[in-house]
Design an enzyme around this catalytic site. Structure first.
Site, PDB file in Angstrom:
ATOM      1  CG  PHE A   1     -44.734 -20.859   3.717  1.00 32.38           C
ATOM      2  CD1 PHE A   1     -44.144 -20.944   2.554  1.00 32.38           C
ATOM      3  CD2 PHE A   1     -45.282 -22.082   4.529  1.00 32.38           C
ATOM      4  CE1 PHE A   1     -43.905 -22.179   1.971  1.00 32.38           C
ATOM      5  CE2 PHE A   1     -44.926 -23.326   3.556  1.00 32.38           C
ATOM      6  CZ  PHE A   1     -44.292 -23.368   2.542  1.00 32.38           C
TER       7      PHE A   1
ATOM      8  CE  LYS B   1     -49.639 -15.378  12.631  1.00 30.89           C
ATOM      9  NZ  LYS B   1     -48.476 -15.870  12.023  1.00 30.89           N
TER      10      LYS B   1
ATOM     11  NE  ARG C   1     -42.858 -21.513   8.003  1.00 34.93           N
ATOM     12  CZ  ARG C   1     -43.345 -22.609   7.621  1.00 34.93           C
ATOM     13  NH1 ARG C   1     -42.573 -23.171   6.643  1.00 34.93           N
ATOM     14  NH2 ARG C   1     -44.492 -23.080   7.983  1.00 34.93           N
TER      15      ARG C   1
ATOM     16  CB  SER D   1     -50.780 -27.444   8.424  1.00 35.44           C
ATOM     17  OG  SER D   1     -50.697 -26.796   9.575  1.00 35.44           O
TER      18      SER D   1
ATOM     19  CB  CYS E   1     -53.290 -25.665  -0.388  1.00 36.50           C
ATOM     20  SG  CYS E   1     -54.188 -24.284  -1.313  1.00 36.50           S
TER      21      CYS E   1
ATOM     22  CD  GLU F   1     -50.413 -30.168   2.585  1.00 32.96           C
ATOM     23  OE1 GLU F   1     -50.426 -29.889   3.818  1.00 32.96           O
ATOM     24  OE2 GLU F   1     -50.958 -29.432   1.888  1.00 32.96           O
TER      25      GLU F   1
END
Ligand code: NAD
Length: 498
Positions: A148, A172, A176, A225, A280, A382
């Site tokens: 997202f 894909k 969100r 993630s 990230c 994280e």
């Protein structure tokens, strides 16, 4: 309420199945619904990509590049609308959304070099009368699964290059914040991309599993993630697919005693709190060498964090917007509670922040912890929110050992004026992307992006030269044209030139 669907074979189907709300995180309201693709819908996208493949991969790369040039122009012409959609559904500020789009466009620009990138290698006289060349062939139908936090940029890391290399693609994206992603894909279509070359299926695990299980999908690029990255890598490779799966991070910045502290503070503010820490490559740990550096850094950071301009990202001139969902805000806030409970020193507490006129928005103010230690969850995991942890170390060697012991190895940086320290850090640190006085060392489009350790599963990094390798298969042709009527004896020994 509008229901966002998919882009399959150049068409946007009418909504028919399960759907979930898409929120404006600044108001807390559901503003749209997004359909979650069933296995049958994903299969339609796979069929479309498969049907489009033979003609697309045979098209000369220079012709494919021409579509990319038009796509880049349309992205620039539609910047306002794209930025508004990113900001409205993700929550990040308009300026930040514009930055992500521009970095995405740089990847489109790189992909326009397809004729050069796919040129291959040639050896005349590789052996007596023998010529040999290697060139790069499309892998086939390729899929991308994206997070997202960069709804425009991360998909643009993937499909422009994959498509430039002659593959057809199924994206894909995150469920969100799907609207900007779908708009961008429709602009590619408008640029003249043949139907079925790029397909977008919105969805959740069901759609991802359909892509993983299909024998027609030959390669998967994933960004998200670490637990999901690991799942995609193991499920995909188990079925013989090529997979690159980029995961989570805990990025450390080392602040040396000789660092220009004001510059380091400016850099840390942007890198820790920009995009509400939902990057990230966000810096989430500052490792200060010596107590004097830590005390001075914390003193300078506190007023800056308290003065952060926070509001609806769609308004101009702000530093930070809301977090993406209420659940994510609560998760981040739970980490702050946990840090307090285990004895970290919460120097700035953003948990009580309310934005007037946006009382139901998913806001959290900037938080700063001092005296964080490596066994705490706020250090190990994280958080993906506006929370910076200060860890105190005695030496550069101790800082390097600390960072190298962490499970993630995405990005890291050092603030120093000492070339020797910077060189030692660059040599010894176990991370894929390293900054020297650069807090967010995100490689430019003509390098490649990726972490080490549990921040990347697979061998090749994303985009740039590694992207070209990921989206192509090498073929080496060795050819010889013996003179007519030349009779040669059979050779039973393995041919060599010695
Ligand atoms: P996520 O892992 O929840 O979702 C990523 C994608 O996987 C989405 O498309 C989602 O629909 C899908 N997905 C989620 N759960 C799944 C499951 N159980 N099975 C199959 N598919 C599933 O990640 P997110 O919350 O959207 O994004 C934030 C995460 O992404 C952070 O951990 C961040 O560090 C990471 N990230 C990494 C990079 C990188 O380059 N390393 C870049 C951006 C974000």
């Amino acid at each position: 309420m509008t229901v966002i669907t998919h882009l399959i074979n150049g068409e946007t189907p009418v909504a028919a199945g399960r759907s979930v709300p898409v929120y404006n995180p600044a108001t807390g309201e559901a503003i749209r619904q997004v359909e979650l693709a069933s296995r049958a819908t994903v299969q339609q996208a796979i069929d479309a990509a498969k049907a489009a493949l033979p003609a697309w991969r045979e098209l000369p790369p220079a012709k494919r590049a021409q579509v990319l040039f038009r796509f880049k122009q349309l992205l620039e012409e539609n910047e306002e609308q794209i930025v508004t959609l990113i900001s409205e559904e993700h929550g990040k500020t308009r300026e930040d959304a514009a930055g992500e789009l521009k970095r995405g466009i740089e990847n489109v620009e790189y992909a326009t070099a397809a004729p050069e990138l796919l040129k291959g290698e040639f050896s005349r006289n590789a052996g007596p009368g023998i010529d040999s060349w290697s060139d790069f062939h499309a892998v086939g139908v390729v899929a991308g699964i994206t997070p997202f936090n960069f709804p425009a940029m991360v998909p643009l890391w993937m499909y422009p290059l994959a498509i430039a290399c002659g593959n057809t693609f199924i994206l894909k994206p995150s469920e969100r914040d799907p609207s900007s992603t779908l708009l961008i894909a429709s602009l590619f279509q408008q640029a003249g991309l043949p139907k079925g070359v790029l397909n977008v299926v919105n969805g959740d695990k069901e759609a991802v599993d359909a892509l993983l299980e299909s024998p027609d999908v030959k390669a998967i690029s994933f960004v998200g993630s670490t637990p999901v990255a690991e799942y995609i890598y193991s499920e995909g490779t188990k079925r013989g697919k090529r997979v690159q799966a980029l995961g989570g991070a805990k990025n450390h910045a080392v602040v040396m005693p000789d660092a220009d502290l004001d510059n380091a503070v400016n850099a840390l503010m942007g890198a820790a709190y920009g995009s509400c820490g939902e990057r990230c490559m966000a810096i989430s740990v500052a490792v200060c060498i010596g107590d004097a550096v830590a005390d001075a850094l914390v003193d300078k950071l506190v007023p800056r964090i308290q003065a952060l301009k926070i509001g609806a990202g769609t308004e101009c001139g702000l530093d930070m917007g809301p977090l993406v969902t209420a659940a994510h805000r609560d998760k981040v806030s739970g980490y702050v509670d946990d840090g307090v409970n285990v004895g970290a020193e919460l120097v700035v507490d953003g948990r009580a922040l309310k934005i007037s006129g946006h009382e139901n928005g998913f806001f959290l103010g900037g938080c700063l912890f001092d005296r964080v230690t490596p066994e705490m969850r706020i250090y190990k995991e994280e958080i993906f929110g506006p929370v910076l942890c200060v860890v105190r170390a005695k030496s550069l060697e101790e800082a390097i050992a600390l960072i190298n012991a962490h499970e993630y190895g995405n990005g890291t940086c050092i603030f120093t004026r000492d070339g020797e320290a910077a060189r030692q850090f660059g040599n010894e640190i176990e991370a894929g992307m390293v900054g020297v006085n650069v807090p967010l060392p995100v490689p430019v489009a003509f390098h490649s992006f990726g972490g080490w350790k549990r921040s990347l599963f697979g061998d090749l990094h994303a985009y740039g030269p590694d992207g070209v390798r990921f989206y192509t298969r090498r073929k080496t042709i060795t050819q010889r044209w013996p003179k007519a009527q030349s009779q040669e004896a059979a050779q039973f020994a393995f041919p060599s030139q010695r």
